[in-house]
Scaffold this motif. Sequence first.
Motif, PDB file in Angstrom:
ATOM      1  N   ILE A 127       0.855  -1.182   0.000  1.00 27.49           N
ATOM      2  CA  ILE A 127       0.000   0.000   0.000  1.00 27.49           C
ATOM      3  C   ILE A 127       0.897   1.240   0.000  1.00 27.49           C
ATOM      4  CG2 ILE A 127      -1.824   1.262   1.196  1.00 27.49           C
ATOM      5  CD1 ILE A 127      -2.729  -1.463   0.130  1.00 27.49           C
ATOM      6  N   LEU A 128       0.749   2.060  -1.023  1.00 31.41           N
ATOM      7  CA  LEU A 128       1.506   3.302  -1.109  1.00 31.41           C
ATOM      8  C   LEU A 128       0.800   4.380  -0.300  1.00 31.41           C
ATOM      9  CD1 LEU A 128       2.269   3.398  -4.944  1.00 31.41           C
ATOM     10  CD2 LEU A 128       3.711   2.504  -3.118  1.00 31.41           C
ATOM     11  N   ASN A 129       1.542   5.097   0.510  1.00 31.74           N
ATOM     12  CA  ASN A 129       0.957   6.150   1.344  1.00 31.74           C
ATOM     13  C   ASN A 129       0.753   7.410   0.500  1.00 31.74           C
ATOM     14  OD1 ASN A 129      -0.062   7.382   3.578  1.00 31.74           O
ATOM     15  ND2 ASN A 129       1.934   7.973   4.397  1.00 31.74           N
ATOM     16  N   THR A 130      -0.217   7.329  -0.400  1.00 30.29           N
ATOM     17  CA  THR A 130      -0.548   8.433  -1.287  1.00 30.29           C
ATOM     18  C   THR A 130      -2.006   8.297  -1.696  1.00 30.29           C
ATOM     19  OG1 THR A 130       0.160   9.629  -3.267  1.00 30.29           O
ATOM     20  CG2 THR A 130       0.165   7.238  -3.405  1.00 30.29           C
ATOM     21  N   GLU A 131      -2.496   9.247  -2.448  1.00 29.92           N
ATOM     22  CA  GLU A 131      -3.862   9.152  -2.940  1.00 29.92           C
ATOM     23  C   GLU A 131      -3.874   9.266  -4.454  1.00 29.92           C
ATOM     24  OE1 GLU A 131      -6.076  13.268  -2.582  1.00 29.92           O
ATOM     25  OE2 GLU A 131      -5.254  12.686  -0.642  1.00 29.92           O
ATOM     26  N   GLY A 132      -4.940   8.766  -5.036  1.00 32.31           N
ATOM     27  CA  GLY A 132      -5.091   8.832  -6.481  1.00 32.31           C
ATOM     28  C   GLY A 132      -4.985   7.459  -7.136  1.00 32.31           C
ATOM     29  N   HIS A 133      -5.438   7.397  -8.359  1.00 28.87           N
ATOM     30  CA  HIS A 133      -5.501   6.132  -9.099  1.00 28.87           C
ATOM     31  C   HIS A 133      -4.279   5.902  -9.987  1.00 28.87           C
ATOM     32  CE1 HIS A 133      -7.565   2.672 -10.722  1.00 28.87           C
ATOM     33  NE2 HIS A 133      -7.413   3.120 -11.952  1.00 28.87           N
ATOM     34  N   PHE A 134      -3.451   6.908 -10.163  1.00 28.80           N
ATOM     35  CA  PHE A 134      -2.302   6.794 -11.064  1.00 28.80           C
ATOM     36  C   PHE A 134      -0.989   7.085 -10.337  1.00 28.80           C
ATOM     37  CE2 PHE A 134      -5.857   8.074 -13.852  1.00 28.80           C
ATOM     38  CZ  PHE A 134      -5.888   6.967 -14.684  1.00 28.80           C
ATOM     39  N   PRO A 135      -0.564   6.204  -9.419  1.00 29.90           N
ATOM     40  CA  PRO A 135       0.667   6.490  -8.660  1.00 29.90           C
ATOM     41  C   PRO A 135       1.906   6.556  -9.546  1.00 29.90           C
ATOM     42  CG  PRO A 135      -0.050   4.248  -8.260  1.00 29.90           C
ATOM     43  CD  PRO A 135      -1.150   4.931  -9.034  1.00 29.90           C
ATOM     44  N   HIS A 136       1.852   5.937 -10.709  1.00 32.66           N
ATOM     45  CA  HIS A 136       3.003   6.020 -11.618  1.00 32.66           C
ATOM     46  C   HIS A 136       3.179   7.439 -12.158  1.00 32.66           C
ATOM     47  CE1 HIS A 136      -0.519   5.090 -14.057  1.00 32.66           C
ATOM     48  NE2 HIS A 136       0.116   5.593 -15.102  1.00 32.66           N
ATOM     49  N   LEU A 137       2.148   8.279 -12.035  1.00 36.78           N
ATOM     50  CA  LEU A 137       2.237   9.677 -12.448  1.00 36.78           C
ATOM     51  C   LEU A 137       2.359  10.630 -11.261  1.00 36.78           C
ATOM     52  CD1 LEU A 137      -0.540   9.754 -15.199  1.00 36.78           C
ATOM     53  CD2 LEU A 137       1.929   9.553 -15.529  1.00 36.78           C
ATOM     54  N   THR A 138       1.647  10.328 -10.174  1.00 38.73           N
ATOM     55  CA  THR A 138       1.564  11.271  -9.057  1.00 38.73           C
ATOM     56  C   THR A 138       2.510  10.954  -7.898  1.00 38.73           C
ATOM     57  OG1 THR A 138      -0.250  10.008  -8.073  1.00 38.73           O
ATOM     58  CG2 THR A 138      -0.843  11.809  -9.571  1.00 38.73           C
ATOM     59  N   ALA A 139       2.931   9.719  -7.761  1.00 42.88           N
ATOM     60  CA  ALA A 139       3.814   9.317  -6.650  1.00 42.88           C
ATOM     61  C   ALA A 139       4.839   8.305  -7.139  1.00 42.88           C
ATOM     62  CB  ALA A 139       2.987   8.742  -5.511  1.00 42.88           C
ATOM     63  N   TYR A 140       5.459   8.632  -8.267  1.00 44.64           N
ATOM     64  CA  TYR A 140       6.362   7.672  -8.899  1.00 44.64           C
ATOM     65  C   TYR A 140       7.551   7.306  -8.007  1.00 44.64           C
ATOM     66  CZ  TYR A 140       8.777  11.999 -10.126  1.00 44.64           C
ATOM     67  OH  TYR A 140       9.382  13.218 -10.067  1.00 44.64           O
ATOM     68  N   ASN A 141       7.994   8.232  -7.145  1.00 41.51           N
ATOM     69  CA  ASN A 141       9.102   7.904  -6.249  1.00 41.51           C
ATOM     70  C   ASN A 141       8.729   6.790  -5.275  1.00 41.51           C
ATOM     71  OD1 ASN A 141       7.308   9.693  -5.054  1.00 41.51           O
ATOM     72  ND2 ASN A 141       8.862  10.628  -3.746  1.00 41.51           N
ATOM     73  N   LEU A 142       7.498   6.796  -4.761  1.00 40.96           N
ATOM     74  CA  LEU A 142       7.027   5.725  -3.877  1.00 40.96           C
ATOM     75  C   LEU A 142       6.868   4.417  -4.651  1.00 40.96           C
ATOM     76  CD1 LEU A 142       4.255   7.599  -1.850  1.00 40.96           C
ATOM     77  CD2 LEU A 142       6.575   7.033  -1.103  1.00 40.96           C
ATOM     78  N   LEU A 143       6.340   4.529  -5.838  1.00 38.58           N
ATOM     79  CA  LEU A 143       6.142   3.344  -6.673  1.00 38.58           C
ATOM     80  C   LEU A 143       7.479   2.706  -7.038  1.00 38.58           C
ATOM     81  CD1 LEU A 143       4.254   1.465  -8.233  1.00 38.58           C
ATOM     82  CD2 LEU A 143       4.398   3.063 -10.142  1.00 38.58           C
ATOM     83  N   PHE A 144       8.472   3.506  -7.415  1.00 39.75           N
ATOM     84  CA  PHE A 144       9.782   2.974  -7.768  1.00 39.75           C
ATOM     85  C   PHE A 144      10.409   2.235  -6.594  1.00 39.75           C
ATOM     86  CE2 PHE A 144      10.652   6.275 -11.319  1.00 39.75           C
ATOM     87  CZ  PHE A 144       9.905   5.525 -12.204  1.00 39.75           C
ATOM     88  N   LYS A 145      10.242   2.761  -5.398  1.00 43.40           N
ATOM     89  CA  LYS A 145      10.797   2.107  -4.209  1.00 43.40           C
ATOM     90  C   LYS A 145      10.195   0.710  -4.033  1.00 43.40           C
ATOM     91  CE  LYS A 145      11.262   2.598   0.751  1.00 43.40           C
ATOM     92  NZ  LYS A 145      10.855   3.294   1.948  1.00 43.40           N
ATOM     93  N   VAL A 146       8.892   0.606  -4.162  1.00 42.52           N
ATOM     94  CA  VAL A 146       8.213  -0.680  -4.014  1.00 42.52           C
ATOM     95  C   VAL A 146       8.591  -1.626  -5.160  1.00 42.52           C
ATOM     96  CG1 VAL A 146       5.948  -1.803  -4.017  1.00 42.52           C
ATOM     97  CG2 VAL A 146       6.312   0.247  -2.669  1.00 42.52           C
ATOM     98  N   LEU A 147       8.680  -1.107  -6.367  1.00 44.14           N
ATOM     99  CA  LEU A 147       9.069  -1.944  -7.505  1.00 44.14           C
ATOM    100  C   LEU A 147      10.483  -2.485  -7.341  1.00 44.14           C
ATOM    101  CD1 LEU A 147       7.567  -0.002 -10.542  1.00 44.14           C
ATOM    102  CD2 LEU A 147       6.812  -2.196  -9.613  1.00 44.14           C
ATOM    103  N   LYS A 148      11.402  -1.649  -6.863  1.00 44.97           N
ATOM    104  CA  LYS A 148      12.772  -2.120  -6.632  1.00 44.97           C
ATOM    105  C   LYS A 148      12.796  -3.256  -5.619  1.00 44.97           C
ATOM    106  CE  LYS A 148      14.876   2.333  -7.292  1.00 44.97           C
ATOM    107  NZ  LYS A 148      15.690   3.376  -6.662  1.00 44.97           N
ATOM    108  N   GLU A 149      12.014  -3.124  -4.544  1.00 44.45           N
ATOM    109  CA  GLU A 149      11.931  -4.188  -3.539  1.00 44.45           C
ATOM    110  C   GLU A 149      11.346  -5.453  -4.145  1.00 44.45           C
ATOM    111  OE1 GLU A 149       9.627  -2.698  -0.271  1.00 44.45           O
ATOM    112  OE2 GLU A 149      11.082  -1.136   0.198  1.00 44.45           O
TER     113      GLU A 149
END
Length: 64
Positions: free
Chosen positions: A36-58
């Motif tokens: 679960i990314l601590n952000t809001e919205g349906h497009f985290p790859h656009l709005t919270a890409y830094n959080l998404l990249f961290k989870v993808l790397k893990e």
Amino acid sequence: MVPCAIIQSKKDYIVPESVAFYMKSNFGSGDAAVKILNTEGHFPHLTAYNLLFKVLKEALQIKE
């Protein structure tokens, strides 16, 4: 078994957080993880890409 990472925004107004846990429980392989990314919205790859990249790397076990 093929591992699976289900990534969901905490406040996704289109798909509620409960859907990620439903998907995990019905995935079948048993090797699914919900992140679960601590952000809001349906497009985290656009709005919270830094959080998404961290989870993808893990999930992909990428070391920097």
